[in-house]
Write an enzyme that holds these catalytic residues in place. Structure first.
Site, PDB file in Angstrom:
ATOM      1  N   GLY A 289       4.148   7.959   4.259  1.00 48.47           N
ATOM      2  CA  GLY A 289       2.685   8.234   3.923  1.00 48.47           C
ATOM      3  C   GLY A 289       1.943   9.111   5.056  1.00 48.47           C
ATOM      4  N   SER A 290       0.758   8.728   5.144  1.00 50.01           N
ATOM      5  CA  SER A 290       0.066   9.907   6.095  1.00 50.01           C
ATOM      6  C   SER A 290       0.428   9.741   7.734  1.00 50.01           C
ATOM      7  CB  SER A 290      -1.420   9.809   6.123  1.00 50.01           C
ATOM      8  OG  SER A 290      -1.994   8.480   6.125  1.00 50.01           O
TER       9      SER A 290
ATOM     10  N   GLU B  83       8.083   7.487   7.696  1.00 48.53           N
ATOM     11  CA  GLU B  83       8.384   9.046   6.986  1.00 48.53           C
ATOM     12  C   GLU B  83       6.743   9.576   6.641  1.00 48.53           C
ATOM     13  OE1 GLU B  83      10.961  10.469   6.856  1.00 48.53           O
ATOM     14  OE2 GLU B  83      12.511   8.907   6.818  1.00 48.53           O
TER      15      GLU B  83
ATOM     16  N   CYS C 292       6.087  16.063   0.719  1.00 52.77           N
ATOM     17  CA  CYS C 292       6.060  15.863   2.176  1.00 52.77           C
ATOM     18  C   CYS C 292       6.610  16.874   2.938  1.00 52.77           C
ATOM     19  CB  CYS C 292       6.569  14.499   2.579  1.00 52.77           C
ATOM     20  SG  CYS C 292       8.191  14.176   2.001  1.00 52.77           S
TER      21      CYS C 292
HETATM   22  P1  NAD Z   1      -1.763   7.106   3.111  1.00 54.55           P
HETATM   23  O1  NAD Z   1      -1.040   6.952   4.212  1.00 54.55           O
HETATM   24  O2  NAD Z   1      -3.035   6.965   2.840  1.00 54.55           O
HETATM   25  O3  NAD Z   1      -1.187   5.775   2.127  1.00 54.55           O
HETATM   26  C1  NAD Z   1       0.202   5.330   1.954  1.00 54.55           C
HETATM   27  C2  NAD Z   1       0.404   4.111   1.574  1.00 54.55           C
HETATM   28  O4  NAD Z   1      -0.026   3.457   2.976  1.00 54.55           O
HETATM   29  C3  NAD Z   1      -0.424   3.470   0.712  1.00 54.55           C
HETATM   30  O5  NAD Z   1       0.384   2.615  -0.027  1.00 54.55           O
HETATM   31  C4  NAD Z   1      -1.632   2.929   1.317  1.00 54.55           C
HETATM   32  O6  NAD Z   1      -2.274   1.644   0.759  1.00 54.55           O
HETATM   33  C5  NAD Z   1      -0.848   2.402   2.751  1.00 54.55           C
HETATM   34  N1  NAD Z   1      -1.945   2.126   3.770  1.00 54.55           N
HETATM   35  C6  NAD Z   1      -2.733   3.020   4.058  1.00 54.55           C
HETATM   36  N2  NAD Z   1      -3.087   2.427   5.347  1.00 54.55           N
HETATM   37  C7  NAD Z   1      -2.599   1.407   5.614  1.00 54.55           C
HETATM   38  C8  NAD Z   1      -2.483   0.736   6.880  1.00 54.55           C
HETATM   39  N3  NAD Z   1      -3.287   1.010   7.723  1.00 54.55           N
HETATM   40  N4  NAD Z   1      -1.672  -0.329   7.063  1.00 54.55           N
HETATM   41  C9  NAD Z   1      -0.828  -0.584   5.983  1.00 54.55           C
HETATM   42  N5  NAD Z   1      -0.733   0.277   4.736  1.00 54.55           N
HETATM   43  C10 NAD Z   1      -1.800   1.106   4.742  1.00 54.55           C
HETATM   44  O7  NAD Z   1      -0.690   8.587   2.262  1.00 54.55           O
HETATM   45  P2  NAD Z   1      -0.886   9.172   0.933  1.00 54.55           P
HETATM   46  O8  NAD Z   1      -2.274   9.891   0.851  1.00 54.55           O
HETATM   47  O9  NAD Z   1      -0.724   7.966   0.046  1.00 54.55           O
HETATM   48  O10 NAD Z   1       0.386  10.124   0.961  1.00 54.55           O
HETATM   49  C11 NAD Z   1       0.080  11.456   1.288  1.00 54.55           C
HETATM   50  C12 NAD Z   1       0.900  11.363   2.631  1.00 54.55           C
HETATM   51  O11 NAD Z   1       2.045  11.070   2.556  1.00 54.55           O
HETATM   52  C13 NAD Z   1       1.188  13.077   3.137  1.00 54.55           C
HETATM   53  O12 NAD Z   1       0.789  13.397   4.380  1.00 54.55           O
HETATM   54  C14 NAD Z   1       2.413  13.150   2.969  1.00 54.55           C
HETATM   55  O13 NAD Z   1       3.161  14.196   3.734  1.00 54.55           O
HETATM   56  C15 NAD Z   1       3.248  12.045   3.232  1.00 54.55           C
HETATM   57  N6  NAD Z   1       4.502  11.896   2.738  1.00 54.55           N
HETATM   58  C16 NAD Z   1       5.637  11.940   3.674  1.00 54.55           C
HETATM   59  C17 NAD Z   1       6.855  11.868   3.326  1.00 54.55           C
HETATM   60  C18 NAD Z   1       7.987  11.800   3.718  1.00 54.55           C
HETATM   61  O14 NAD Z   1       9.154  11.111   3.371  1.00 54.55           O
HETATM   62  N7  NAD Z   1       7.969  12.122   5.132  1.00 54.55           N
HETATM   63  C19 NAD Z   1       6.952  11.596   1.463  1.00 54.55           C
HETATM   64  C20 NAD Z   1       5.826  11.392   0.911  1.00 54.55           C
HETATM   65  C21 NAD Z   1       4.510  11.725   1.350  1.00 54.55           C
END
Ligand code: NAD
Length: 474
Positions: free
Chosen positions: A223-224, A245, A279
């Protein structure tokens, strides 16, 4: 008020469960909710972790070959339900149906590949006095948290190695795309013992509760950066293992000997696949300054042949942006960059209907500090920038806190490879971007992540090492 159809439930301790609250999941191609799923609360997280912890000793004791067979069975049950899962995925995520199938098929390959990696004990030393053996033991309960761009692929990336290594899992998909993953959780119960796989849909607080539970021994997160940092901090008190990641702002460098017409198509798809929500997608393109206009034109020509529309419609290449906040973010980054002097070289048509539509957009940017260049846009907009010398392009590509991927493009592979070796990233590609394989490590350096997924290296991150030393007593 419209009553929504009920989607799949939570999977906890081998059972299908509901929750006190629900989440209405929006179809981004209509901007309307299409299904309702449970929203797990802290008590559901506690129950899921308890079920996983209870299942942990027995699952760890299952011989590794049998665990491999179970992971293969999971891959098979997913394959048996491919059409159903792809349909759910297209409705919740937005991607065209054939790409949704492709994502799930790719997940199946990741699941089956992991079972081929070696996990056996390794004899480090064997002599008359002592035998030393390195063992790979399960870490314990794994919390797997995924993003909304590739929910099924990311679930497979985490489930495969976690289960094969002997760990039960609590999987939490993004609140934007929980449906296919919940269904996967239901299907998993038919091939795995109760408690080995839990799936909880929920919001960020559900994820926070999972990370806060000290019985969870490892978090595998995609995620982010924002959430990655929060998870790292919250993992401190119980010293969890982490695989993170995170985002990227991948540069592509086209060398002076490349012809725009020969490379435009692949450059385009390197940036715009999955509506730019990849990503490790190409997010900044550096081309020789004297050919900037030619590249913008060549990319615009490819863009003009692309169909944007609902993923359920045949012939569509690119779907909507997955959610409204992300659409707003891409719009703002673009508008702020244009206000700062970036020029829109191409902006394509979008469907005249509700939905999170953003035109496929090629932008000529003049400065790396423009927001569409400096930040991860994660949407269907590609900034193209001119460079003077290759040294300058390398320096600009590396001038970021991200480090997920980078690519170099040239008909001269040797020269391109030499430039690629100067880039700071977890993966450097030559004449492709991105390309991932189940048997090749994938991860980010700098602030794009910690650790790798895929490959045997990714698998070992779901194990602890135990060293057994036996002294021979005469
Ligand atoms: P996000 O971080 O907002 O959410 C991802 C997940 O984390 C969700 O399930 C969310 O509910 C959970 N989450 C959020 N805050 C949390 C916390 N404090 N504790 C625990 N869980 C929490 O990300 P997004 O908007 O869903 O995804 C987009 C981002 O993901 C982009 O930056 C993208 O580059 C990245 N991404 C990276 C990869 C990789 O392999 N490097 C792959 C796909 C996406």
């Amino acid at each position: 008020m419209v009553t929504l159809p009920q989607g799949p439930g939570l999977s906890i301790a081998g059972e299908r469960r509901t929750a006190a609250r629900t989440l209405a999941v929006i179809d981004p191609a209509t901007a309307s909710p299409f299904i309702e799923v449970p929203c797990a609360e802290a008590a559901d997280v506690t129950a899921a972790v308890a079920a996983a912890a209870a299942a942990a000793p027995d699952w760890a004791a299952v011989p590794v070959a049998e665990r491999g067979a179970a992971v293969t069975a999971l891959a098979e049950v997913i394959a048996d339900h491919l059409d159903e899962l792809a349909d759910l995925l297209t409705h919740e995520q937005g991607k065209p149906l054939d790409r949704a199938r492709g994502e799930i098929e790719s997940g199946i390959r990741f699941l089956t590949t992991v079972t081929g990696f070696e996990l056996a004990d390794e004899v480090l030393r064997s002599g008359p006095d002592e035998e030393i053996v390195l063992q790979r033991v399960p870490v314990g309960v794994v919390g797997a948290i995924t993003a909304w761009n590739y929910p099924m692929l990311l679930a497979a990336w985490k489930l495969g190695p976690a289960l094969y290594a002997g760990n039960p899992v609590v999987l939490k998909p993004s609140p934007y795309t929980p449906v296919a993953t919940l269904r996967l959780g239901e299907l998993a119960q038919s091939v795995l013992p109760p408690g080995v796989v839990q799936v909880l849909s929920g919001d960020d607080r559900t994820g926070q509760a999972l990370v806060a539970d000290e019985r969870v021994r490892k978090i595998s997160f995609t995620g982010s950066q924002r959430a990655g940092r929060a998870i790292m901090t919250a993992s401190g008190p119980s010293l969890k293992r982490l695989t993170l990641e995170l985002g990227g702002n991948d540069a592509g460098l086209v060398l002076p000997d490349a012809e725009p017409s020969a490379f435009a198509e692949e450059l385009f798809w390197g940036a715009f696949s999955n509506c730019g929500q990849v990503c490790a997608g190409l997010k900044r393109l550096y081309v020789p300054q004297d050919r900037l206009a030619e590249y913008a034109e060549a990319l615009a020509e490819v863009a003009a042949g692309v169909v944007v529309g609902p993923g359920t419609q045949p012939g569509v290449d690119i779907g909507p942006v997955q959610n409204r906040p992300q659409l707003e973010r891409v719009r703002t980054l673009l508008a702020d960059s244009v206000a700062d002097g970036a020029e829109v070289a191409y902006s394509g048509p979008i469907p005249d209907r509700p939905g999170y539509w953003h035109p496929v957009t090629v932008v000529v940017a003049h400065d790396d500090s423009q927001p569409i260049v400096a930040e991860e846009q994660f949407g269907p907009v590609l900034p193209v920038l001119g460079y003077g010398t290759v040294d300058e392009a390398v320096e600009r590509a590396n001038s970021t806190s991200f480090g997920l991927g980078s690519s170099v493009w040239s008909p001269d592979e040797e020269q391109a490879t030499a430039v690629a070796d100067r880039l700071v990233a977890g993966t450097v590609w030559v004449n492709q971007h991105p390309m991932l394989s189940a048997d090749v490590p994938f991860g980010g350096v700098r602030q794009s992540g910690i650790g790798v997924e895929s490959s045997r290296a990714g698998l070992l991150a779901y194990t602890d090492t135990r060293v057994r030393r036996v002294r021979h007593r005469g």
